[in-house]
Design an enzyme around this catalytic site. Structure first.
Site, PDB file in Angstrom:
ATOM      1  N   SER A 135       0.854  -1.176   0.000  1.00  0.00           N
ATOM      2  CA  SER A 135       0.000   0.000   0.000  1.00  0.00           C
ATOM      3  C   SER A 135       0.893   1.231   0.000  1.00  0.00           C
ATOM      4  O   SER A 135       1.832   1.334  -0.787  1.00  0.00           O
ATOM      5  CB  SER A 135      -0.935  -0.039   1.212  1.00  0.00           C
ATOM      6  N   TYR A 149      -5.342   8.218  -6.218  1.00  0.00           N
ATOM      7  CA  TYR A 149      -4.369   7.261  -5.692  1.00  0.00           C
ATOM      8  C   TYR A 149      -4.762   6.786  -4.301  1.00  0.00           C
ATOM      9  O   TYR A 149      -4.797   5.580  -4.029  1.00  0.00           O
ATOM     10  CB  TYR A 149      -2.986   7.909  -5.666  1.00  0.00           C
ATOM     11  N   LYS A 153      -5.804   2.987  -2.719  1.00  0.00           N
ATOM     12  CA  LYS A 153      -5.039   2.369  -1.638  1.00  0.00           C
ATOM     13  C   LYS A 153      -5.876   2.224  -0.369  1.00  0.00           C
ATOM     14  O   LYS A 153      -5.728   1.232   0.366  1.00  0.00           O
ATOM     15  CB  LYS A 153      -3.771   3.175  -1.351  1.00  0.00           C
TER      16      LYS A 153
END
Length: 286
Positions: A135, A149, A153
């Site tokens: 991650s 993004y 994650k």
């Protein structure tokens, strides 16, 4: 150390390549799942009996079972899966389109999920195995310019936390790694993607864009050392559910927890008032 067989996605460079090298140095077998097989030709030449290269695009979820089977056919089983392949898109929420957002979700959530489903039956049957989900500190916090993004994650982390509880009774472990900035190609030109800046957010995100683009080659994190730490933990008796990796990640995530606790405490009485006054306290199995 016990010999283990690893599948590592995105092993052509950065942390993925460092992990492949560290796993090989520890005596393991490595299946490198990469889009460009030539990028790891040197490792294949140096370790012909322990290294296999399979062309693979993580976003192709239908190909995940074949990758797992190829690893089993070559080395007998899969002991460690590292979902490492990834990239980032920088841009405001209004600048990043649906296609870019879906692509990141495919790369960081749907692809890893398909690979986990592909390797889990063998791990459960043996009563052992480790799944490493790469991650980011951006999987625990977000800031302007990295919404897409961080969303992907955050999703990976929530999915993986549930997974960890489901597979623990079968002897399978899950470790979510949350790196800070490491000296990889992640921030390099041609890798880091920038959404077309709009006049509305150009000035507001100027510092973030410059910081993300300007850090390549100056990151404080050492990929080789990070890989050694991860491989050592995989070979150990215990793995953390979450591993902030690098000084910045430790400091920023620790600060996030402190701020979150302070905010929860501040608004606790307001929040508690939402319940029925005569309702008993909740009781859950977990």
């Amino acid at each position: 150390m016990t010999k283990r067989t690893w599948i590592i996605t995105g092993a052509s460079r950065g942390l993925g390549r460092a992990l492949a090298e560290a796993a090989l140095a520890a005596g393991g077998n490595v299946v490198a799942a990469v889009r460009t097989p030539g990028s790891v030709a040197d490792l294949a030449d140096a370790h012909p009996g322990a290294f296999a290269v399979i062309p693979f695009d993580v976003r192709d979820v239908a190909a995940a079972p074949a990758l797992a089977q190829a690893a089993i056919d070559r080395f007998g089983q899969v002991d460690v899966l590292v979902n490492n392949a990834g990239r980032a898109v920088v841009g405001a929420v209004e600048e990043v389109g649906d296609e870019q957002l879906r692509d990141l979700m495919g790369l960081h959530l749907f692809g890893p999920a398909a690979l986990v489903r592909a390797v889990l039956p063998g791990m459960r049957a043996r009563g052992s195995g480790t799944i490493v989900q790469m991650s980011s500190q951006g999987g625990r916090m977000s800031f302007p310019g990295v919404s897409a993004y961080s969303a992907s994650k955050f999703a990976l982390e929530g999915w993986s936390e549930a997974l960890a509880g489901e597979v623990a009774p079968f002897g399978v472990r899950v470790m979510i790694v949350e790196p800070s900035r490491f000296r990889t190609g992640f921030n390099g030109a041609g890798v880091l993607e920038f959404a077309e800046p709009s006049q509305i957010y150009r000035q507001a995100l100027a510092a973030v864009r410059a910081d993300m683009a300007g850090t390549d080659g100056r990151q404080e994190g050492d990929p080789a050392r990070a890989a050694e730490i991860i491989v050592s933990l995989v070979h150990g008796e215990e793995v953390p559910l979450r591993l902030p990796l690098g000084r910045e990640a430790v400091e920023r995530i620790s600060g996030l927890h402190r701020r979150g606790l302070a905010e929860t405490t501040r608004w606790a009485e307001v929040a508690r008032a939402a319940d029925f006054a005569d309702a008993p306290a909740s009781a859950r199995p977990v």
